[in-house]
Design an enzyme around this catalytic site. Structure first.
Site, mmCIF file in Angstrom:
data_model
loop_
_atom_site.group_PDB
_atom_site.id
_atom_site.type_symbol
_atom_site.label_atom_id
_atom_site.label_comp_id
_atom_site.label_asym_id
_atom_site.label_seq_id
_atom_site.Cartn_x
_atom_site.Cartn_y
_atom_site.Cartn_z
ATOM 1 N N GLN A 119 0.811 -1.215 0.000
ATOM 2 C CA GLN A 119 0.000 0.000 0.000
ATOM 3 C C GLN A 119 0.849 1.272 0.000
ATOM 4 O O GLN A 119 0.441 2.308 0.520
ATOM 5 C CB GLN A 119 -0.968 -0.025 1.189
ATOM 6 N N CYS B 44 -29.172 -16.228 20.215
ATOM 7 C CA CYS B 44 -29.029 -14.827 19.818
ATOM 8 C C CYS B 44 -30.427 -14.306 19.498
ATOM 9 O O CYS B 44 -31.390 -15.070 19.457
ATOM 10 C CB CYS B 44 -28.087 -14.654 18.630
#
Length: 482
Positions: free
Chosen positions: A296, A456
């Site tokens: 990068q 959940c």
């Protein structure tokens, strides 16, 4: 229950036709999500704002969450709306609602007015404020830094008393900008970069290059589904998975060590460009930040960009890592990213930070590009809404139960914030709280002679986690769906 939704101010600097289109899209987005998650909640477009109302407070929390996580909304006002006859009637209504709030406090009245009336906004403030000051002896007016600010809006023949003010997400309504393809890895960066473009109004589709097998793909799907479900569920988007292991194997065999990282990124962009072209998507989104890793650097990014004709967007290019992590924490993707494995960095031991075009091309001349084309042809795409369905279909052996068997332990795998807001307590049953992002590392430490029921809120995460645990050889897990 009534909310007044104020669109982002940038919408109102557009031309009249664009403003109307944007607000209509915002209204539609809100209506789609609300209809999917609630019942008997109405949505109305009032030109410069949107009203959301219901006869009861049954869906208050759901509606508020929807409005504060939908792109294109600047603020959400929770109001009590009523008709009024004149100035004195307004004062009496405000007194009834605010008397207790201002007792033994300093206060100020702030008013906005729109429409034809025989009074101005300042006259309204003075009349109501003066009346309150006389009626509540323990209260006193303070124009600057008061304890209480009473906010009212008069719109034509309606009085809105503002009960609460909630900050919106900002940005543009989803679908007002062109579609994008996000190269998602499940880490901090790609999640935040995807979110930023959702917020700015683009439908973000997801392209995942799988280097780590089924477990890695499950984790990335969780991130993509979370982002879509929380911030962009009014849109239909795709999740595309490309098995990149054959490409990595070819790079390891044919490319010199120092060039591997840049070559791999160039292969990512080539493949993503092919996928984007197939779906007529003009731009790619990555989570790259300048100098964060060897591939990068400016030189390497330039060499990476040239392999595709798609525009490459890097919204995090100048961000520090701690800034990225903070946003990931704020939007809810930090916990996913913490446990997401990173595969890209392992294939090059001494990566170049300043690749040379001729050397890259010479190394890639040894690469069999038929492999790249083949993995793109074999890419699997799915509607992101089907991720929840796939988790159930992919693991039919994961049993879902409503009743809790003797000696079974319920594992609440919700995030700590969710668990704090609504603790799970079941009489006579042992309940443990292990957040989903710690389950893979902590489940093996539990007593494996017991059966564990994963819980959940919606059953999506529990099914995905059960699938993952069973792939790791744990067969004592079920999904608890009370």
């Amino acid at each position: 229950m009534k909310f007044i939704v104020k669109p982002h101010p940038e919408i109102f600097v557009k031309s009249e036709s664009v403003r109307k289109r944007f607000t209509k899209i915002l209204e539609s987005n809100i209506r789609i999500i609300i209809q999917n998650r609630t019942e008997s909640v109405a949505v109305f477009n009032r030109r410069d704002h949107i009203e959301v109302s219901a006869n009861s407070h049954q869906y208050y929390q759901q509606v508020l969450e929807i409005l504060t996580t939908t792109p294109g909304i600047q603020q959400v006002l929770e109001v009590k709306q009523s008709d009024f006859k004149d100035l004195h009637d307004i004062y009496e209504q405000v007194l009834e609602l605010s008397r207790e709030r201002i007792e033994n406090k300093t206060f100020v009245v702030r008013a906005k007015r729109r429409g034809k009336h025989d009074f101005t906004s300042i006259e309204l403030e003075r009349y109501v404020g003066g009346g309150l000051n006389q009626s509540v002896e323990s209260a006193s007016v303070k124009l600057h830094n008061p304890d209480i600010t009473i906010k009212i809006e008069v719109v034509d023949d309606k009085l809105n008393q503002i009960l609460a003010h909630h900050k919106g997400l900002g940005g543009f309504p989803l679908g007002t900008q062109e579609d994008l393809l996000s190269l998602i890895s499940g880490g901090f960066d790609s999640g935040v970069s995807s979110y930023l473009h959702i917020k700015r109004g683009s439908k973000v589709h997801y392209c995942f290059f799988n280097l780590g097998g089924p477990a890695h793909e499950i984790g990335v799907k969780q991130v993509a589904h979370f982002l879509w479900n929380k911030y962009g569920s009014s849109a239909k988007v795709r999740f595309i998975s490309v098995d990149f292991e054959p490409v990595v194997a070819e790079i390891l065999e044919k490319v010199e060590d120092g060039q591997m990282g840049v070559v791999l990124k160039r292969m990512f962009m080539r493949a993503a460009g092919m996928v984007a072209e197939k779906f007529d998507i003009q731009a790619l989104v990555t989570g790259e930040a300048l100098g964060q890793v060897s591939s990068q650097t400016l030189t390497n990014l330039r060499h990476i960009d040239v392999v595709t004709d798609r525009l490459i967007l890097r919204p995090l290019i100048n961000w520090d890592k701690d800034e990225i992590i903070k946003v990931a924490r704020d939007i809810g993707t930090e916990d996913f990213a913490k446990t997401m494995p990173e595969y890209c960095g392992v294939i090059s031991k001494k990566p170049t930070v300043k690749a040379v075009k001729e050397k890259l091309e010479a190394e890639e001349a040894n690469f069999n590009f038929d492999i790249l084309e083949q993995v793109v042809r074999n890419a699997r795409q799915m509607d992101i809404r089907d991720i929840a369905k796939e988790s159930a279909q992919a693991a039919p052996e994961v049993e879902q139960v409503q009743a809790i068997e003797e000696h079974a332990v319920v594992l609440d795998i919700r995030s700590p914030d969710e668990e704090d807001d609504s603790p799970l307590e079941i009489d006579g049953v042992e309940v443990k709280h292990i957040p989903f992002y710690k389950l893979s590392t902590q489940f093996g430490d539990l007593d494996q002679s017991k059966t564990y029921l994963l819980y959940c809120a919606r059953g999506v995460m529990s099914r995905l986690q059960a699938l993952y645990l069973q792939e790791q050889g744990f067969n004592n897990v079920k999904v608890y769906r009370p």
